[in-house]
Design an enzyme around this catalytic site. Structure first.
Site, PDB file in Angstrom:
ATOM      1  N   CYS A  31      18.540   6.627 106.501  1.00  0.00           N
ATOM      2  CA  CYS A  31      19.182   5.448 106.444  1.00  0.00           C
ATOM      3  C   CYS A  31      20.586   4.851 107.099  1.00  0.00           C
ATOM      4  O   CYS A  31      20.816   3.968 107.456  1.00  0.00           O
ATOM      5  CB  CYS A  31      19.237   5.127 104.863  1.00  0.00           C
ATOM      6  SG  CYS A  31      20.032   6.268 104.132  1.00  0.00           S
TER       7      CYS A  31
ATOM      8  N   GLU B  65      19.714   2.291  96.601  1.00  0.00           N
ATOM      9  CA  GLU B  65      20.137   3.013  98.034  1.00  0.00           C
ATOM     10  C   GLU B  65      19.182   2.537  98.767  1.00  0.00           C
ATOM     11  O   GLU B  65      18.012   3.167  98.986  1.00  0.00           O
ATOM     12  CB  GLU B  65      20.364   4.503  97.985  1.00  0.00           C
ATOM     13  CG  GLU B  65      21.594   4.680  97.007  1.00  0.00           C
ATOM     14  CD  GLU B  65      23.086   4.547  97.662  1.00  0.00           C
ATOM     15  OE1 GLU B  65      23.265   4.068  98.783  1.00  0.00           O
ATOM     16  OE2 GLU B  65      23.728   4.516  96.735  1.00  0.00           O
TER      17      GLU B  65
HETATM   18  P1  NAD Z   1       9.562   3.437 100.282  1.00  0.00           P
HETATM   19  O1  NAD Z   1      10.467   2.170  99.688  1.00  0.00           O
HETATM   20  O2  NAD Z   1       8.398   3.109 101.315  1.00  0.00           O
HETATM   21  O3  NAD Z   1       9.425   4.448  99.313  1.00  0.00           O
HETATM   22  C1  NAD Z   1      10.473   4.973  98.412  1.00  0.00           C
HETATM   23  C2  NAD Z   1       9.968   5.365  97.209  1.00  0.00           C
HETATM   24  O4  NAD Z   1       9.420   4.306  96.221  1.00  0.00           O
HETATM   25  C3  NAD Z   1       8.681   6.420  97.010  1.00  0.00           C
HETATM   26  O5  NAD Z   1       8.728   7.261  96.014  1.00  0.00           O
HETATM   27  C4  NAD Z   1       7.534   5.498  96.946  1.00  0.00           C
HETATM   28  O6  NAD Z   1       6.453   6.174  96.573  1.00  0.00           O
HETATM   29  C5  NAD Z   1       8.093   4.686  95.812  1.00  0.00           C
HETATM   30  N1  NAD Z   1       7.391   3.265  95.687  1.00  0.00           N
HETATM   31  C6  NAD Z   1       6.722   2.683  96.696  1.00  0.00           C
HETATM   32  N2  NAD Z   1       6.269   1.230  96.300  1.00  0.00           N
HETATM   33  C7  NAD Z   1       6.688   1.291  94.835  1.00  0.00           C
HETATM   34  C8  NAD Z   1       6.528   0.341  93.821  1.00  0.00           C
HETATM   35  N3  NAD Z   1       5.863  -0.775  94.180  1.00  0.00           N
HETATM   36  N4  NAD Z   1       7.165   0.549  92.619  1.00  0.00           N
HETATM   37  C9  NAD Z   1       7.940   1.703  92.560  1.00  0.00           C
HETATM   38  N5  NAD Z   1       7.910   2.700  93.315  1.00  0.00           N
HETATM   39  C10 NAD Z   1       7.517   2.595  94.726  1.00  0.00           C
HETATM   40  O7  NAD Z   1      10.776   4.091 101.259  1.00  0.00           O
HETATM   41  P2  NAD Z   1      10.375   5.515 102.102  1.00  0.00           P
HETATM   42  O8  NAD Z   1       9.398   4.940 103.319  1.00  0.00           O
HETATM   43  O9  NAD Z   1       9.945   6.547 101.261  1.00  0.00           O
HETATM   44  O10 NAD Z   1      11.907   5.716 103.031  1.00  0.00           O
HETATM   45  C11 NAD Z   1      12.275   4.868 103.864  1.00  0.00           C
HETATM   46  C12 NAD Z   1      13.154   3.934 103.362  1.00  0.00           C
HETATM   47  O11 NAD Z   1      14.249   4.409 102.704  1.00  0.00           O
HETATM   48  C13 NAD Z   1      14.086   3.384 104.545  1.00  0.00           C
HETATM   49  O12 NAD Z   1      14.280   1.940 104.458  1.00  0.00           O
HETATM   50  C14 NAD Z   1      15.510   3.962 104.308  1.00  0.00           C
HETATM   51  O13 NAD Z   1      16.485   3.413 105.003  1.00  0.00           O
HETATM   52  C15 NAD Z   1      15.410   4.188 102.947  1.00  0.00           C
HETATM   53  N6  NAD Z   1      16.652   5.025 102.431  1.00  0.00           N
HETATM   54  C16 NAD Z   1      17.864   4.706 102.114  1.00  0.00           C
HETATM   55  C17 NAD Z   1      18.637   5.705 101.729  1.00  0.00           C
HETATM   56  C18 NAD Z   1      20.191   5.174 101.129  1.00  0.00           C
HETATM   57  O14 NAD Z   1      20.739   6.143 100.498  1.00  0.00           O
HETATM   58  N7  NAD Z   1      20.405   3.969 101.330  1.00  0.00           N
HETATM   59  C19 NAD Z   1      18.517   6.868 102.029  1.00  0.00           C
HETATM   60  C20 NAD Z   1      17.351   7.375 102.382  1.00  0.00           C
HETATM   61  C21 NAD Z   1      16.295   6.519 102.706  1.00  0.00           C
END
Ligand code: NAD
Ligand code: MN
Length: 475
Positions: free
Chosen positions: A282, A248
């Site tokens: 999102c 997602e």
């Molecule tokens: P992010 O991608 O920075 O982080 C998400 C998660 O991934 C966190 O737990 C983070 O610690 C982890 N992470 C970061 N780097 C990683 C790696 N190399 N390997 C494994 N895990 C890693 O996202 P964010 O800043 O926390 O959230 C914002 C983003 O999430 C936005 O782009 C938003 O659109 C998206 N989002 C999508 C949905 C959906 O359902 N489509 C819902 C909510 C948020």
């Protein structure tokens, strides 16, 4: 306030190898120090989840359902306490936080109901030579990774279907907002989830630790919610072992106001679609395409509503727009707006970082041309860029001109016109004459680079199930 700050592995709260400070972004103070997980502790979580899978996968669906139902009830009973935790660590206003908790709890209720309705199939093959028996079984140990913007709902939207399906999980919440996830895991523990079925880890740095976990042959499923950028990294890592993935990812939602729309309704819908969670969703409306006939009225009414919002710390009285999750995230919003202004956008309201402490950014309305760079970026903040359009066709073409495809919004006075438009939009979800459509009973997910798979609805549980075909000779 009672806060859980240890890791949860194999049914026990344990100390980790280090500490991570969690900050209240509305005043930049440290609220808690949370334990972080070493590689050994991540391995212990895999061991525990793998051991527990042997019994949990065979636990009667009714028993799994009752535990999820109990977790739903505790979550609703403790909603006020949980909402405060979200507000504190995430910055969102208390009413948004409370709304999130109730939405999050619904995933436990919905999937408690789905646990006992996993269907199969038994048919005669067209040739008549055998019976086709189709059944579904839990995939196995699932790694769940969640973002900071909905720290409760993104966790329950994964844990609910995983447990209903009979999978065991390792949850890795976002480092910005681990306290909410810890509180939810505590609720699952009190609801009777057996040891090892749910584990919570918080390794730092995240990337290398997760890459290692994905190499472990016992980890068979990955469910990620977060940015498209990190999603792509994880898909590449998962490819090595062909792990099942559900993604997602980011969005860039268009909000179309057609010439026959009811403008007052469109403005109220826009306020919900744009401002829920301070724009950090999102699903947040990220680009407004408004018919030239109604553009002036829509812009002035939206500007009035946006500039009337009270911006204050999430927990303070009457706050309608809280802080962003961190100064870093707030500065990203400011940079996008500044670049948009340099490219010719005109600010109707907001667009300036306020004085004082806290990660605040004001509600902002921008008038932009259709090639303004802000339209190609997920802003993740309280910023509404408005583009005037000539026709429905132009609106659809512009709406689809992005690599994202999570959700789109359409306002029109005529149902047929609205549905025709919805069908032409490249998005996994389309809201017609509504500002919010997220529902645990509906499939949530995106087209294109917004993701793979669906959460919630009837599809959600299948992200945690394998399909098995058994061919039977009755001779
Ligand atoms: P992010 O991608 O920075 O982080 C998400 C998660 O991934 C966190 O737990 C983070 O610690 C982890 N992470 C970061 N780097 C990683 C790696 N190399 N390997 C494994 N895990 C890693 O996202 P964010 O800043 O926390 O959230 C914002 C983003 O999430 C936005 O782009 C938003 O659109 C998206 N989002 C999508 C949905 C959906 O359902 N489509 C819902 C909510 C948020
Ligand atoms: Mn991030």
């Amino acid at each position: 306030m009672q806060l859980k700050t240890q890791l949860f592995i194999d049914g026990k709260w344990v100390n980790g190898s280090g500490k991570l400070p969690v900050t209240d972004p509305s005043n930049e103070s440290v609220i808690a120090q949370v334990e972080t997980a070493s590689d050994e502790l991540c391995l212990a979580a895999i061991d525990a989840a793998d051991r527990a899978f042997k019994t949990w996968s065979k636990t009667p669906p009714r028993v799994r359902a009752e535990i999820l139902r109990k977790a739903f009830e505790i979550m609703v009973a403790e909603a006020d306490h949980l909402a405060k935790i979200i507000s504190m660590e995430n910055g969102k206003v208390l009413s948004d936080a409370k709304g999130e908790i109730l939405y999050a709890a619904e995933f436990f209720r919905w999937f408690s109901e789905e646990a006992v309705r996993i269907s199969g199939d038994f048919r005669t093959a067209p040739s008549g030579d055998k019976r086709i028996l189709v059944t579904h079984q839990p995939i196995g140990v699932s790694l769940l990774i969640t973002p900071w913007n909905f720290p409760a709902a993104m966790a329950t939207r994964k844990i609910g279907p995983a447990l209903a399906a009979g999978c065991t999980v390792i949850l890795k919440p976002a480092g910005e907002t681990p306290l909410t996830a810890l509180a939810i895991v505590d609720i699952l523990d009190r609801a009777g989830v057996p040891a090892g079925v749910v584990n919570l880890i918080l390794p730092t740095p995240t990337g290398p630790a997760i890459a290692k976990i994905l190499k472990d042959p016992r980890v068979l499923n990955l469910s990620f919610t977060g940015s498209t950028e990190v999603g792509k990294v994880l898909l590449k890592e998962a490819a090595d072992r062909v792990i099942r993935c559900s993604m997602e990812l980011g969005g860039n939602a268009p909000f179309l106001v057609l010439s026959d729309a009811n403008i007052d309704d469109a403005v109220s819908g826009a306020m919900l679609a744009k401002m829920r969670n301070g724009g950090a969703a999102c699903t947040a409306a990220n680009r407004f395409y408004v018919a030239k006939e109604v553009a002036e009225e829509f812009t002035s009414k939206l500007t009035k509503a946006m500039s009337g919002l009270k911006m204050a710390a999430g927990l303070s009285d009457g706050a309608q727009l809280g802080a962003s999750v961190s100064i870093k995230e707030r500065n990203k919003i400011a940079e996008l707006v500044d670049a948009s202004l340099s490219a010719g956008a005109k600010a109707e309201t907001g667009a300036k970082i306020p004085e004082g402490a806290g990660a605040f950014y004001p509600a902002t309305v921008l008038k932009v041309k259709k090639d303004n760079p802000i339209l190609q970026q997920e802003v993740f903040g309280p910023v509404a860029p408005i583009v005037v359009i000539e026709s429905d066709e132009e609106a659809i073409e512009l709406a689809n001109a992005t690599e994202y495809g999570l959700i789109a919004y359409v306002y029109s006075g005529e149902t047929g016109r609205a549905i025709r438009t919805a069908e032409a939009l490249q998005a996994g979800m389309v809201a017609i004459n509504r500002g919010v459509i997220s529902d645990p009973a509906a499939p949530f997910g995106g087209f294109k680079q917004s993701g793979l798979g669906r959460e919630g609805g009837f599809d959600g549980i299948h992200e945690f199930l394998e399909t098995k075909y058994i061919g039977v000779d009755l001779k």
